[in-house]
Design a protein around this motif. Structure first.
Motif, short mmCIF file in Angstrom:
data_model
loop_
_atom_site.label_atom_id
_atom_site.label_comp_id
_atom_site.label_asym_id
_atom_site.label_seq_id
_atom_site.Cartn_x
_atom_site.Cartn_y
_atom_site.Cartn_z
N TRP A 215 -0.73 34.62 -22.60
CA TRP A 215 -1.57 35.81 -22.74
C TRP A 215 -2.05 36.32 -21.38
N ASN A 216 -2.33 35.42 -20.47
CA ASN A 216 -2.76 35.84 -19.13
C ASN A 216 -1.62 36.52 -18.37
N ILE A 217 -0.40 36.03 -18.55
CA ILE A 217 0.76 36.67 -17.93
C ILE A 217 0.87 38.11 -18.41
N LEU A 218 0.60 38.31 -19.70
CA LEU A 218 0.73 39.64 -20.29
C LEU A 218 -0.50 40.52 -20.03
N GLY A 219 -1.45 39.99 -19.27
CA GLY A 219 -2.60 40.80 -18.87
C GLY A 219 -3.66 40.96 -19.94
N ASP A 220 -3.79 39.98 -20.82
CA ASP A 220 -4.80 40.06 -21.87
C ASP A 220 -6.20 40.19 -21.27
N THR A 221 -6.93 41.18 -21.73
CA THR A 221 -8.28 41.42 -21.20
C THR A 221 -9.36 41.23 -22.27
N SER A 222 -8.99 40.70 -23.42
CA SER A 222 -9.97 40.53 -24.49
C SER A 222 -11.05 39.53 -24.08
N THR A 223 -12.27 39.80 -24.51
CA THR A 223 -13.40 38.92 -24.19
C THR A 223 -14.19 38.53 -25.44
N ASP A 224 -13.83 39.13 -26.59
CA ASP A 224 -14.56 38.83 -27.82
C ASP A 224 -13.78 37.82 -28.66
N SER A 225 -13.95 37.88 -29.98
CA SER A 225 -13.27 36.92 -30.86
C SER A 225 -11.75 37.03 -30.76
N ASN A 226 -11.25 38.19 -30.32
CA ASN A 226 -9.80 38.34 -30.17
C ASN A 226 -9.23 37.35 -29.16
N TRP A 227 -10.05 36.99 -28.17
CA TRP A 227 -9.60 36.01 -27.17
C TRP A 227 -9.23 34.70 -27.85
N TYR A 228 -10.04 34.30 -28.84
CA TYR A 228 -9.80 33.06 -29.57
C TYR A 228 -8.64 33.20 -30.56
N THR A 229 -8.65 34.29 -31.33
CA THR A 229 -7.64 34.43 -32.38
C THR A 229 -6.24 34.59 -31.80
N MET B 15 7.69 28.57 -16.45
CA MET B 15 7.71 29.81 -17.23
C MET B 15 7.00 30.92 -16.47
N LYS B 16 5.84 30.60 -15.94
CA LYS B 16 5.04 31.60 -15.21
C LYS B 16 5.78 32.10 -13.98
N ASN B 17 6.38 31.18 -13.24
CA ASN B 17 7.10 31.56 -12.02
C ASN B 17 8.37 32.35 -12.32
N GLY B 18 8.93 32.14 -13.51
CA GLY B 18 10.16 32.84 -13.88
C GLY B 18 9.92 34.21 -14.48
N TYR B 19 8.66 34.54 -14.71
CA TYR B 19 8.33 35.84 -15.32
C TYR B 19 8.59 36.98 -14.34
N GLN B 20 9.37 37.96 -14.78
CA GLN B 20 9.67 39.14 -13.97
C GLN B 20 9.25 40.39 -14.75
N PRO B 21 8.15 41.00 -14.36
CA PRO B 21 7.58 42.14 -15.10
C PRO B 21 8.59 43.26 -15.37
N GLU B 22 9.49 43.49 -14.42
CA GLU B 22 10.45 44.59 -14.59
C GLU B 22 11.37 44.38 -15.79
N ASN B 23 11.57 43.13 -16.18
CA ASN B 23 12.42 42.84 -17.33
C ASN B 23 11.69 43.03 -18.66
N PHE B 24 10.38 43.24 -18.58
CA PHE B 24 9.56 43.36 -19.78
C PHE B 24 9.02 44.77 -20.00
N SER B 25 9.27 45.64 -19.04
CA SER B 25 8.62 46.96 -19.05
C SER B 25 8.96 47.80 -20.28
N LYS B 26 10.15 47.64 -20.84
CA LYS B 26 10.56 48.46 -21.98
C LYS B 26 10.40 47.75 -23.33
N LEU B 27 9.83 46.56 -23.30
CA LEU B 27 9.68 45.78 -24.53
C LEU B 27 8.36 46.08 -25.22
#
Length: 232
Positions: A138-152, A74-86
């Motif tokens: 979430w890491n693929i999508l660039g999640d930067t949360s470090t508080d409780s949001n990381w868990y939820t 899944m990670k290797n198949g991720y192409q950011p350009e296909n997600f830019s408008k989503l």
């Protein structure tokens, strides 16, 4: 160009890949069992001692490797350009869909894996694998949360992912259309919860609760050894 020598870890990983490829046809009939593992050793031509070095617990180690291989694909198949408008929720939806689709050729192996990891001795490890899949997304999508949001975020996505996989296993619709509709409904439910949380945050009670939740921080790399999804 000088080729680098393969390390012991490289040889172990190659052996595990050979065993995984060999066990999958047998899993359909024998599950992730010692019978399937023994046959994989024969079919792969791997020496038995090396096979047990690569997978000390036998078939369950290959079941874990199978799940992690799906995350990797899944990670290797991720192409950011296909997600830019989503929208963000649409990006999550597409990655969950992608994660399930990379396993569609081995649907029965997924089914047998779900059964394996719901057994009492394996249930914690099964939860860790699902958590790790959510963490990868979430890491693929660039999640930067470090508080409780990381868990939820990971807890919520784990529930969405696992329930969608269970639905998919019983889905006989063309192109798994019913599964993707089910996934859309689950994500819609999550978005409604997020809207409700936003309203609660505006109240004095909500502010107190969410201020308390800020005390929960994303675990550091030095304190993850017993944390779900940890691969150290």
């Amino acid at each position: 160009m000088v080729k680098s020598k393969k390390t012991e870890t490289d040889h172990i990983n190659i052996t595990k890949d050979l065993l995984l490829s060999s066990i999958l046809p047998n899993v359909d009939f024998d599950g992730w069992s010692s019978t399937a593992f023994d046959q994989a050793i024969v079919d792969s031509g791997v020496e038995r001692s090396l096979a047990h070095q690569a997978a000390p617990r036998g078939a369950i180690d290959l079941a874990v490797a199978f799940h992690k291989k799906g995350d990797e694909l899944m990670k290797n198949g991720y192409q950011p350009e296909n997600f830019s408008k989503l929208k963000y929720s649409e990006k999550v939806r597409e990655l969950v869909k992608s994660r399930i689709q990379v396993s569609k050729a081995h649907k029965e192996a997924v089914r047998k894996g779900m059964s394996l990891f719901t057994l009492p001795p394996n249930i914690n490890e099964g939860g860790q694998l699902i958590w790790n899949t959510s963490d990868v997304i979430w890491n693929i999508l660039g999640d930067t949360s470090t508080d409780s949001n990381w868990y939820t975020k990971r807890t919520t996505l784990s529930a969405v992912y696992s329930s969608t996989v269970l639905f998919w296993l019983g889905d006989e619709s063309d192109e798994a259309t019913d599964t993707w509709n089910f996934l859309d409904r689950r994500i819609k439910n999550v978005m409604e919860i997020e809207k409700a949380k936003a309203k609660i945050k505006k109240t004095s009670f909500g502010q107190s609760v969410f201020n308390l939740l800020k005390l929960f921080q994303k675990p550091s790399d030095d304190h993850k050894s017993d944390f779900p999804g940890y691969n150290g």
